[in-house]
Structures are given as C-alpha cells and as structure tokens.
Design a protein around this motif. Structure first.
Motif, PDB file in Angstrom:
ATOM      1  N   VAL A 156      37.462  55.264  49.943  1.00 26.67           N
ATOM      2  CA  VAL A 156      37.723  53.369  49.927  1.00 26.67           C
ATOM      3  C   VAL A 156      37.829  53.354  48.467  1.00 26.67           C
ATOM      4  N   TYR A 157      38.682  52.396  47.940  1.00 23.73           N
ATOM      5  CA  TYR A 157      38.762  51.731  46.697  1.00 23.73           C
ATOM      6  C   TYR A 157      38.497  50.334  46.736  1.00 23.73           C
ATOM      7  N   CYS A 158      37.759  49.971  45.567  1.00 25.91           N
ATOM      8  CA  CYS A 158      37.566  48.294  45.611  1.00 25.91           C
ATOM      9  C   CYS A 158      37.599  47.879  44.148  1.00 25.91           C
ATOM     10  N   ASN A 159      37.979  47.007  43.998  1.00 22.03           N
ATOM     11  CA  ASN A 159      38.499  46.545  42.612  1.00 22.03           C
ATOM     12  C   ASN A 159      37.504  45.245  42.297  1.00 22.03           C
ATOM     13  N   SER A 160      36.688  44.838  43.025  1.00 23.14           N
ATOM     14  CA  SER A 160      35.893  43.381  42.714  1.00 23.14           C
ATOM     15  C   SER A 160      34.793  43.465  43.501  1.00 23.14           C
ATOM     16  N   SER A 161      33.835  42.913  43.104  1.00 20.65           N
ATOM     17  CA  SER A 161      32.323  43.052  43.852  1.00 20.65           C
ATOM     18  C   SER A 161      32.613  42.098  45.153  1.00 20.65           C
ATOM     19  N   THR A 162      33.560  41.303  45.293  1.00 19.54           N
ATOM     20  CA  THR A 162      33.987  40.396  46.501  1.00 19.54           C
ATOM     21  C   THR A 162      34.533  41.520  47.434  1.00 19.54           C
TER      22      THR A 162
END
Length: 280
Positions: free
Chosen positions: A118-124
């Motif tokens: 899984v990729y995430c590009n922000s803390s939100t």
C-alpha cells in the motif's frame, strides 16, 4: 461505524486474535535472540540515517516471512505500507530468488501472493488507510506482520501544516500511532516501522537522558527522539542502524538492538550483497 463492524465480526476477530497468528520466534535468529524475538503485539522501530540498511533489513525480514516453510520461511503474510515510495519489487524478488533452492516463476508468484503493498502520500492518507485495514485483518489470519516504511516521512510537512502549535503539528501522527497500537494489540500483529535520523545529535547531560525516551549507552548511536510522545511510549524495541568502517573495504553496517524497558542493548554487524543481508 468501526465499532459496529467490530461487534458484528467479533467471532471472526476472536479467531484471528487467538488462533490464527503464527509464531514469529524464528523470524531472524541473528538479529533477535530467543528472549528478544518479537511476539504478537510487539512494536519495533528501525532508526537510522538514509543508506544505513534499514530497508534492506526489511526486505530480509519480508523474504523470511513469505517464503514457504520448505524453503526455510515462515509461510506468513506481510502488509507493507510505503510512505517514501522507495519500495523496490525487483529487489524483493532478487532476495527471494537467492533464498530459494530452486527458483521458478510459480514459486515466486506464490511468495508474492502473501505480500500486500500500500502507498500513502500524506499522514492523513496514512490515517485513512489504517482505518480501512480491519476487514482485511479479520479475514486473513496468516497476516501477522505489518511494516511501515517510514513513519517519519511526513514529519516536516506536518510541521509546516500545523503552524506554530506543536499539538497541531503532531495531531495526525498521534492519531496514526494510537490506531497502530490498537490494531497491533487487537489483531495480534507485529509492527516494524522505520524512522529517519533527521535531527542533530543530542548529547546526554550528566544528570542523564531525557524522560521522554532514554538514549542507549552506545557511542555509535546518533539518536534524538522527535516524533510524538504517543509513538515514543509504545515502542518496545528500537534497532539503530549506522554504517561501520570495515578494514577490508567492504560496506559493513551495524545494528544495535535496544530494549527501552530493560535498558539493554546488543550489537549486530552485517553486510549487504546482491543476495540480501548477511550477518557477520
């Protein structure tokens, strides 16, 4: 809604908690002695500067988890959350190929079928991703290991977005940390999370280390806690990574395992080859 879901799935969740999670005692004997081996519910932090072997050690651990038992693996499932967009699938495949006695496309596909990315590009987005994991964790008892590379990826962005208020700066990360702690505890996972050395070295005063997180008594370690206190307090074991000068001109690295509760530490040297991590 989440609480309603947990109540509706309590039977499945109970099975996942109590029966479905396999032991991780043999995950890496060279890095973890018997008494130090991760158990379900443990949270471990890999801390170090860029290029000190943290991600390579994650590849090493992932390969160990997803390889079949017949090839010396643990036959477990792993969920990898990539916040740095540095994950290299070809590198993981290369490590797997070197671990297999007879590598084939079918076996590699079988191993990768136990791996989720899984990729995430922000803390939100990370927070929202963590909230969405419960259904997956309930339905996959073989999913025992959660990896987050890295937890500190959005530190500077959150500081800017939070303005002058430290509470606002740490708000989302604090929620992520608290949610991670609950998921790891309730679903009996083991969490490996990396953090970068982005602060200057904090020298200990004669009175001793700070009360937030005790600094290990190791001259090789350049460590200063900077993430929210919620994260600092939930980590059971920190493993510090640094480069080490090798007289044979070989790239050698050092990891120091530090237990915050017992205030003990152990050193491990390793090199990184095409086949992956090799302990010295």
């Amino acid at each position: 809604m989440c609480s309603d879901f947990r109540r509706a799935e309590s039977g499945t969740q109970l099975l996942a908690r109590l029966e479905g999670r396999s032991s991780l005692k043999e995950i890496e004997p060279n890095l973890f002695a018997d008494e130090d081996s991760p158990v379900h519910g443990d949270i471990l932090e890999f801390h170090g500067a860029e290029g000190t072997g943290k991600t390579e050690m994650l590849y090493h651990i992932m390969a160990r988890c997803i390889l079949p038992k017949s090839e010396g693996g643990l036959d477990l499932e792993v969920l990898f959350i990539d916040t740095d967009y540095h994950f290299d699938m070809l590198r993981l495949v290369t490590v797997l190929e070197h671990r297999l006695s007879q590598s084939s496309e079918e076996i590699i596909k079988h191993c990768l079928g136990r791996f989720f990315l899984v990729y995430c590009n922000s803390s939100t987005q990370l927070l929202l991703t963590l909230h969405s994991l419960e259904a997956m964790l309930c339905s996959r008892p073989a999913l025992c290991v959660l990896i987050l590379d890295s937890l500190s990826a959005f530190y500077w962005i959150d500081r800017v977005n939070g303005g002058e208020s430290v509470t606002s700066q740490e708000s989302t990360l604090k929620k992520c940390a608290q949610l991670l702690e609950r998921l790891v505890r309730e679903y009996r996972l083991v969490l490996f999370a990396t953090t970068q050395s982005i602060m200057q070295k904090a020298w200990s005063s004669p009175e001793g280390p700070s009360s937030t997180c005790q600094r290990p008594r190791e001259p090789d370690i350049d460590y200063r806690p900077y993430l929210c206190k919620a994260w600092q307090q939930m980590v059971k074991q920190r493993i510090f990574f640094c480069k080490q000068d090798d007289p044979k001109s070989c790239k050698q690295f050092l990891s120091v395992s530090y237990h915050s509760k017992s205030n003990t530490s152990k050193k491990h040297s390793f090199v990184i080859r095409e086949s992956g991590v090799e302990f010295c």
